[in-house]
Motif scaffolding. Structure first.
Motif, PDB file in Angstrom:
ATOM      1  N   ALA A  93       0.832  -1.208   0.000  1.00 21.72           N
ATOM      2  CA  ALA A  93       0.000   0.000   0.000  1.00 21.72           C
ATOM      3  C   ALA A  93       0.864   1.255   0.000  1.00 21.72           C
ATOM      4  O   ALA A  93       0.565   2.232  -0.711  1.00 21.72           O
ATOM      5  CB  ALA A  93      -0.926  -0.003   1.215  1.00 21.72           C
ATOM      6  N   TYR A  94       1.927   1.247   0.785  1.00 23.49           N
ATOM      7  CA  TYR A  94       2.836   2.395   0.840  1.00 23.49           C
ATOM      8  C   TYR A  94       3.478   2.615  -0.527  1.00 23.49           C
ATOM      9  O   TYR A  94       3.555   3.738  -1.046  1.00 23.49           O
ATOM     10  CB  TYR A  94       3.899   2.153   1.905  1.00 23.49           C
ATOM     11  N   VAL A  95       3.934   1.523  -1.143  1.00 24.12           N
ATOM     12  CA  VAL A  95       4.572   1.632  -2.467  1.00 24.12           C
ATOM     13  C   VAL A  95       3.589   2.180  -3.498  1.00 24.12           C
ATOM     14  O   VAL A  95       3.956   3.011  -4.345  1.00 24.12           O
ATOM     15  CB  VAL A  95       5.132   0.259  -2.898  1.00 24.12           C
ATOM     16  N   ARG A  96       2.336   1.750  -3.438  1.00 24.06           N
ATOM     17  CA  ARG A  96       1.325   2.279  -4.383  1.00 24.06           C
ATOM     18  C   ARG A  96       1.155   3.778  -4.204  1.00 24.06           C
ATOM     19  O   ARG A  96       1.005   4.513  -5.195  1.00 24.06           O
ATOM     20  CB  ARG A  96      -0.008   1.562  -4.191  1.00 24.06           C
ATOM     21  N   ARG A 109       5.856  15.643   5.474  1.00 25.47           N
ATOM     22  CA  ARG A 109       4.474  15.173   5.465  1.00 25.47           C
ATOM     23  C   ARG A 109       4.415  13.701   5.060  1.00 25.47           C
ATOM     24  O   ARG A 109       5.166  13.255   4.191  1.00 25.47           O
ATOM     25  CB  ARG A 109       3.647  15.996   4.494  1.00 25.47           C
ATOM     26  N   LEU A 110       3.493  12.978   5.657  1.00 25.47           N
ATOM     27  CA  LEU A 110       3.286  11.586   5.282  1.00 25.47           C
ATOM     28  C   LEU A 110       2.452  11.523   4.004  1.00 25.47           C
ATOM     29  O   LEU A 110       1.548  12.340   3.811  1.00 25.47           O
ATOM     30  CB  LEU A 110       2.595  10.842   6.423  1.00 25.47           C
ATOM     31  N   PRO A 111       2.732  10.573   3.133  1.00 30.61           N
ATOM     32  CA  PRO A 111       2.077  10.588   1.814  1.00 30.61           C
ATOM     33  C   PRO A 111       0.588  10.289   1.853  1.00 30.61           C
ATOM     34  O   PRO A 111      -0.104  10.527   0.860  1.00 30.61           O
ATOM     35  CB  PRO A 111       2.839   9.508   1.022  1.00 30.61           C
ATOM     36  N   TRP A 112       0.069   9.782   2.964  1.00 31.70           N
ATOM     37  CA  TRP A 112      -1.364   9.502   3.033  1.00 31.70           C
ATOM     38  C   TRP A 112      -2.137  10.609   3.734  1.00 31.70           C
ATOM     39  O   TRP A 112      -3.326  10.478   3.980  1.00 31.70           O
ATOM     40  CB  TRP A 112      -1.610   8.180   3.764  1.00 31.70           C
ATOM     41  N   THR A 113      -1.485  11.720   4.049  1.00 30.40           N
ATOM     42  CA  THR A 113      -2.183  12.842   4.674  1.00 30.40           C
ATOM     43  C   THR A 113      -2.212  14.019   3.723  1.00 30.40           C
ATOM     44  O   THR A 113      -1.466  14.088   2.758  1.00 30.40           O
ATOM     45  CB  THR A 113      -1.486  13.263   5.987  1.00 30.40           C
ATOM     46  N   THR A 114      -3.097  14.971   4.001  1.00 31.82           N
ATOM     47  CA  THR A 114      -3.204  16.170   3.188  1.00 31.82           C
ATOM     48  C   THR A 114      -2.974  17.399   4.051  1.00 31.82           C
ATOM     49  O   THR A 114      -3.099  17.344   5.273  1.00 31.82           O
ATOM     50  CB  THR A 114      -4.599  16.262   2.534  1.00 31.82           C
TER      51      THR A 114
END
Length: 430
Positions: free
Chosen positions: A218-221, A425-430
Motif C-alpha cells: 500500500a505504501y509503495v502504491r 508530510r506523510l504521503p497519506w495525509t493532506t
C-alpha cells in the motif's frame, strides 16, 4: 565469489540521505496508458488539445434556437435534431424561424440565440415570447456556448510533471484523448526476513505479527509503484542471498525492499549478503533515530537498487519516508521535494542525535493522544497552525504514527515552544 562493494558514503543525516536517494535513478520510461489507469500517474510530456473545447457551438439550455426578433415560424422538430446530429449536418436556420433544441445540442448556422423553453409559447407553428420575458433573452448569442470558449485549439491540457487527477482525466477525455504519456510505474520486490514473524492471527510469546506484509504494498502504491514480488524468508544467509539474486537479475524490478537483518549481529544476514552482492553501497547506515541501520545499495547488472529497512516497524516507516519516497519521486520524473518548516507548539528537549518523530497539526479533530485519553490539544497552536508531538513513538511502535500528519525533525539542541522544525508530510495525509 564474494567481493568488496564500493562504499560511497558513511552515515548521512536524513537530509543528505534524501538527496543521495533522489540523485541515483533516471526517470522511468514513458508509456501510453489508458485514461482509466492514469489518475495518480505523472504526465511525462505536455499534451495539447487537438480540438477547440467545446468543438462546436452548443446550446446551454433546453428551448428554441431562433433567428432574429419574434415572432418566429416554428419548424417541425426533427428526431435527428436533438443533439446527436453532427454540427456539419444541422441545417441552417433561416431568418424569422425557430427550431427546438436541447442542452448540448449543436446550434444551427443563422441562429441569433437560444430562447429558454419556459419563456416561449407556441401556437401552431407560431412561436412567441411569453409576457414578462426578460429583455436579456433576446441578446445576440444568448445561451450559446461558443466553440473554443473553454480552450482554444492547441492549448495545454496538462503540463509535463503533473500528477494526474480524475479532473485531468475528464478534461483529457473531452479533448479527445484515449491515452496519455506517463512514466511507467516502478516495479518493486519485497523480501521480508524473520523466523519470529507470524503472518496471521495473534502471535504467541516470542513471536511478532507481520506489520510489513500488509502495509508495504500500500505504501509503495502511494509512492507510484507496484509490488510485483513479495516473499518471506527465515533468518538464513543462503536464503537471503538466493532471494536477493532471484529478484535483482535482469530488468524485472527497479527497487528491492528488504525488511530486517540490517544490524550487525550474527543473525543479521541481509547486511552481509547485500554488501557481498552489491556494486555500490550508497550508505550503510543513517545518522538519525529511528532508522539508523537503514542501508541503500546499487545491485549488479540492471538499474536496480536496494533499500534495507530496519526490522522495527516505525524505524522502517521513517526509512521509507526518508529514502524510498525521494528515490521514487525521481523515478516518476518529479523534482526533489521542498522541505517544509512548521512550528512546534510545546517545543521539545534536545537529543543525542537528530530524531524524526511522528507529529500532527494541533487541534486536528478525531484524534486522541496519551494514556489518559486526553486530547492534548493546544487551541492556541491550532489557531496558528502549530504542530504537536504524538505519543507512543518508540522504534517498535506504530500507534503514534497512526495519529500523525508528518515526521518532524528534532535537532540535538532543545526546541523552544513554538520553535521552528523541519517536517516531512506523510504521503497519506493532506
Amino acid at each position: 565469489m564474494s567481493r568488496e562493494a564500493v562504499h560511497r558514503c558513511g552515515s548521512p543525516d536524513w537530509e543528505q540521505a534524501m538527496a543521495i536517494a533522489a540523485a541515483q535513478p533516471a526517470p522511468l520510461p514513458i508509456v501510453e496508458a489508458p485514461l482509466a489507469e492514469c489518475p495518480g500517474e505523472v504526465l511525462a510530456r505536455t499534451v495539447h488539445t487537438p480540438i477547440p473545447i467545446p468543438h462546436f457551438d452548443s446550446s446551454a439550455m433546453d428551448g428554441f434556437a431562433v433567428a432574429g426578433p419574434p415572432p418566429w415560424t416554428l419548424e417541425n422538430e426533427l428526431p435527428t435534431e436533438t443533439g446527436s446530429m453532427a454540427r456539419a449536418e444541422v441545417p441552417a436556420l433561416g431568418a424569422g424561424r425557430a427550431r427546438v433544441i436541447v442542452t448540448g445540442g449543436p446550434v444551427p448556422a443563422g441562429a441569433s440565440g437560444i430562447v429558454r423553453r419556459e419563456y416561449a409559447q407556441a401556437t401552431g407553428d407560431r412561436l412567441d415570447l411569453i409576457a414578462g420575458c426578460p429583455d436579456t433573452e433576446l441578446e445576440t448569442g444568448r445561451h450559446i456556448r461558443r466553440a473554443g470558449r473553454e480552450s482554444a485549439l492547441g492549448e495545454a491540457v496538462a503540463t509535463a510533471g503533473t500528477v494526474l487527477t480524475p479532473a485531468h482525466i475528464a478534461y483529457a477525455a473531452v479533448a479527445g484523448f484515449d491515452t496519455l504519456p506517463v512514466r511507467r510505474r516502478a516495479r518493486v520486490a519485497v523480501i521480508q526476513t524473520g523466523d519470529e514473524v507470524r503472518g496471521t492471527g495473534i502471535p504467541a510469546a516470542g513471536e511478532v505479527r507481520d506489520a510489513f506484509g500488509p502495509q508495504l504494498p500500500a505504501y509503495v502504491r502511494l509512492l507510484g509503484g507496484d509490488v510485483v514480488s513479495q516473499v518471506r524468508i527465515g533468518d538464513d544467509a543462503a536464503q537471503t542471498r538466493a532471494a536477493i539474486e532471484a529478484v535483482s537479475g535482469g530488468n524485472a524490478v527497479d527497487l528491492v525492499l528488504t525488511t530486517g537483518g540490517t544490524g550487525r549481529s550474527a543473525a543479521d544476514h541481509v547486511r552481509r549478503e547485500v554488501e557481498a552482492l552489491a556494486d555500490e553501497v550508497l550508505f550503510g547506515e543513517l545518522d538519525m533515530r529511528p532508522g539508523h541501520p537503514t542501508m541503500f545499495t546499487r545491485l549488479p547488472g540492471a538499474a536496480c537498487w536496494q533499500v534495507g529497512l530496519p526490522g522495527n516497524p516505525l524505524a522502517a516507516m521513517v526509512a521509507m519516508r526518508v529514502v524510498v519516497q525521494p528515490f521514487m519521486r525521481t523515478l516518476r520524473g518529479l523534482p526533489p521535494e521542498v522541505i517544509e518548516t512548521v512550528r512546534l507548539a510545546d517545543g521539545a528537549p534536545g537529543a543525542r542525535v537528530q530524531r524524526l518523530t511522528p507529529a500532527r497539526r494541533s487541534g486536528r479533530p478525531g484524534v486522541t493522544l496519551g494514556d489518559a485519553g486526553a486530547a492534548g490539544t493546544d487551541q492556541t497552536g491550532a489557531a496558528s497552525g502549530a504542530w504537536e508531538l504524538c505519543d507512543k513513538t518508540g522504534p517498535n511502535m506504530l500507534r503514534g504514527l497512526s495519529h500523525a500528519d508528518g515526521l518532524v525533525v528534532l535537532p540535538a539542541s532543545p526546541v523552544a515552544p513554538r520553535g521552528s522544525v523541519s517536517c516531512l508530510r506523510l504521503p497519506w495525509t493532506t
